[in-house]
Design an enzyme around this catalytic site. Structure first.
Site, PDB file in Angstrom:
ATOM      1  N   CYS A  60       0.842  -1.181   0.000  1.00 21.68           N
ATOM      2  CA  CYS A  60       0.000   0.000   0.000  1.00 21.68           C
ATOM      3  C   CYS A  60       0.881   1.236   0.000  1.00 21.68           C
ATOM      4  O   CYS A  60       2.093   1.161  -0.174  1.00 21.68           O
ATOM      5  CB  CYS A  60      -0.901   0.007   1.237  1.00 21.68           C
ATOM      6  SG  CYS A  60      -1.831  -1.530   1.479  1.00 21.68           S
ATOM      7  N   ILE A 110      11.787 -10.729 -18.789  1.00 24.85           N
ATOM      8  CA  ILE A 110      12.125  -9.589 -19.648  1.00 24.85           C
ATOM      9  C   ILE A 110      13.133 -10.048 -20.692  1.00 24.85           C
ATOM     10  O   ILE A 110      14.153 -10.657 -20.369  1.00 24.85           O
ATOM     11  CB  ILE A 110      12.739  -8.438 -18.831  1.00 24.85           C
ATOM     12  CG1 ILE A 110      11.722  -7.879 -17.836  1.00 24.85           C
ATOM     13  CG2 ILE A 110      13.249  -7.328 -19.745  1.00 24.85           C
ATOM     14  CD1 ILE A 110      12.310  -6.869 -16.861  1.00 24.85           C
TER      15      ILE A 110
END
Length: 670
Positions: free
Chosen positions: A2, A300
């Site tokens: 958060c 990636i």
């Protein structure tokens, strides 16, 4: 995961605008798009807010922070994850605690009144940053996890203290000044930062493993900082001289498996990042071994074959039956997203790997994943970087004959030729200040400290004058705990220095939380479980690096999981291809220069010398020098562009107004 924010006023009767707290949550919406909360304690001068990413206890109303105890003694807002919290929760329940939510965060509110802060922190396992106000003591606590996986910034204004998960959160408060200072600017240009610092005047980070306590007194606010944990290697003489290899191999396997199992805990699907290194491959292999369904593995790929690890990653995914998702990236795409990356990293980056990871977290988000396990921390704990091998060869093997030392060092340099100028220095650099603390200047810092004269030449004349007596090595060394270095083995010292500088300031920042959370994606680095870390410090140096083999004990522990190609391969640093590699990449970089670093823009920002910057870029463009020289100059150009973007985004822009507009667009209102 958060985003948190808050205000603690010197005068408890001074009112706090609830909408300001909401705005501070809104500007970090990317960290918590699943809802927001705020709480103002009237007549206490305290206000917290929270932007929520739902991963555990998905009930929005029940899990909304900030949390307050029934007796109104404690107010808490937290970012991150706590593992093994179910066991602690069960023990507390048996002791009479009554929980309102299923959130892992709530255990803090029950532990603290029973055991105090120090004993509470001992029981917290995971990656976290939290703020807690204790009404009884009238004090604010700002706490950051042991390695600094989760960020937490704070500053003091005329009226009190403002804190938040990101710099932009602090800047959303109109009383927080936004000014890039000389020392901060200098360290942005040389990549390595002073632990606990930022690029901005008066803006601090809570250091990893530290608590900042802010207490009201009759004379004002009393601010204290203390360390509750540190990575502590044994004295050199206490290392096992004739170790039982099997004991350490089996223990590493057991500890890592436990760390992975804890981090698979979530109320949403959990994936894994997968490169061609043994770190992420080990995490994926263990995750798949304990999972019923194929684990989603995100890889990636780069358009430069020398830097692309996709083939080995695919071999690993196929071996364990994972569901691999490959994101192939080109140089143009990376540089097109450079500006957005700097907005999230809030510091400069030397290589576009940070951009690549931001784009990967975006890809993860797009296929509805919020959580991935990562391999960060393995190189730090098990001595995987080429710089560690260099230090081991130079300082840690006193009985090694000269010829063998030369052979191993030559092999190291040949296998890492692509990364010379970044992971290895182009030539030896000695910082007297750091050497006085450590006994030598660790190789990991040398490439960046060696940029000091280049960085100095790029500053405006007045800034250069103010920094004429500044020693960046001394500023860094002054933050080290000498008691953690004295009497340690040279390899332990090198690892300690990296953990205190590059791990927190680079790997976990622009290579970790900031680019992951840019797209509301939580990364969980299992290797940085502190139980595993504390055991890793006791692994004898000769089992971390055995001869020319780095991470020996980890490789042996994971041997059955790894493809043979990877098991036999030397460490290969994971970086994006630098700009000088071809004309297409260079053109993409120059487009950024034209957008952010023209002479007029540089003069307008007033940070750098426009003529010196222009000459540096021209020289690099015309250069036919060695690859390692150009790697370093590419990095400095990236830093220059980053500094200019930071000035534009954080100094020249009205961030309080921007935050208010963001809250309005989201419909977030007090």
């Amino acid at each position: 995961m958060c985003g948190i924010a808050g205000v603690f006023h010197r005068d408890p009767s001074r009112p706090i605008d609830p909408q300001l707290l909401v705005n501070m949550a809104a500007i970090q919406y990317h960290r918590g798009p699943d809802g927001f909360g705020y709480k103002v304690l009237s007549e206490r001068g305290v206000g917290f807010s929270h932007a929520r990413l739902s991963i555990i206890d998905l009930n929005e109303s029940r899990g909304r922070q900030p949390f307050q105890t029934d007796d109104q003694r404690l107010l808490l807002t937290k970012n991150g994850e706590l593992y093994d919290y179910q066991r602690i929760r069960a023990q507390l329940t048996a002791d009479g605690a009554q929980f309102k939510t299923k959130s892992d965060s709530e255990i803090i509110l029950h532990l603290f009144p029973r055991y105090g802060l120090e004993k509470t922190l001992e029981q917290l396992r995971g990656e976290f940053a939290f703020a807690m106000y204790d009404n009884e003591e009238d004090a604010l606590y700002l706490v950051r996890d042991r390695f600094g996986i989760k960020p937490l910034y704070w500053t003091q204004t005329q009226n009190g203290v403002v804190f938040g998960s990101e710099l932009k959160v602090l800047f959303a408060h109109p009383e927080v000044e936004r000014e890039i200072d000389e020392e901060g600017l200098f360290h942005q240009l040389i990549q390595v930062m002073v632990p606990g610092s930022t690029a901005f005047k008066g803006i601090h980070q809570v250091k990893p493993g530290h608590v900042v306590k802010v207490k009201r007194t009759r004379s004002g606010l009393k601010i204290e900082e203390h360390k509750y944990w540190d990575i502590s290697f044994p004295q050199a003489d206490d290392h096992d001289i004739n170790p039982d290899e099997n004991y350490y191999i089996e223990a590493v396997r057991e500890q890592l498996l436990e760390a992975v199992q804890h981090r698979l805990t979530a109320d949403v699907p959990v994936g894994a990042y997968l490169s061609g290194g043994i770190d992420s491959c080990s995490i994926l292999g263990l995750s798949q071994a304990v999972s019923q369904d194929p684990v989603k593995a995100f890889t990636i790929g780069f358009d430069d074959k020398e830097y692309d690890e996709t083939p080995i990653a695919k071999e690993m995914a196929d071996k364990v039956g994972a569901d691999q998702h490959v994101l192939s990236l080109s140089a143009e795409h990376l540089y097109e997203n450079f500006e957005r990356t700097i907005w999230h990293t809030e510091r400069t980056i030397y290589n576009t790997l940070g951009v690549a990871k931001l784009l990967m977290s975006q890809e993860v988000n797009s296929v509805n994943y919020k959580v991935v396990l990562t391999g960060e921390g393995s190189d730090e704990l098990f001595a995987g970087y080429p710089s560690f091998r260099n230090d081991m060869f130079l300082y840690g093997l006193s009985d090694l004959d000269t010829q063998q030392r030369k052979i191993w060092k030559s092999s190291l340099e040949q296998n890492n030729a692509l990364f010379k100028g970044a992971m290895l220095p182009r030539e030896e650099y000695n910082s007297k200040a750091i050497s006085s603390f450590v006994g030598f200047t660790p190789t990991c810092l040398q490439p960046w400290l060696h940029c000091d004269t280049i960085a100095e030449s790029l500053l405006t004349a007045d800034r250069r004058e103010r920094l004429k007596d500044y020693d960046p090595g001394a500023a860094i060394a002054d933050t080290f705990d000498l008691s953690m270095l004295q009497g340690r083995h040279p390899l332990d010292k090198a690892q300690y220095v990296w953990i205190k500088t590059m791990l927190e300031g680079q790997i976990l920042t622009w290579g970790g939380d900031r680019v992951d959370m840019a797209n509301s994606m939580e990364a969980r680095p299992a290797f940085l479980d502190h139980h595993l870390a504390e055991f890793a410090t006791r692994v004898p140096p000769q089992l971390r690096i055995k001869g020319p083999v780095e991470k020996y004990v980890l490789k042996e522990a994971m041997k059955g999981l790894l493809p043979e190609t990877l098991y036999k391969r030397q460490k290969f640093a994971f970086m994006a291809p630098p700009a000088h590699r071809d004309q297409q990449k260079w053109a993409a970089l120059m487009k950024l220069v034209e957008e952010f670093a023209t002479p007029q823009q540089i003069e307008g920002a007033g940070l750098l010398d426009a003529q010196a910057v222009a000459q540096m870029i021209k020289t690099q463009g015309d250069s036919q020098s060695e690859h390692h020289d150009r790697v370093q100059m590419d990095a400095v150009i990236n830093h220059v562009i980053g500094v200019q973007i930071m000035h534009q985004k954080f100094v020249a822009t009205d961030i309080p107004k921007q935050a208010a507009k963001q809250a309005e667009q989201l419909g977030w209102a007090a």
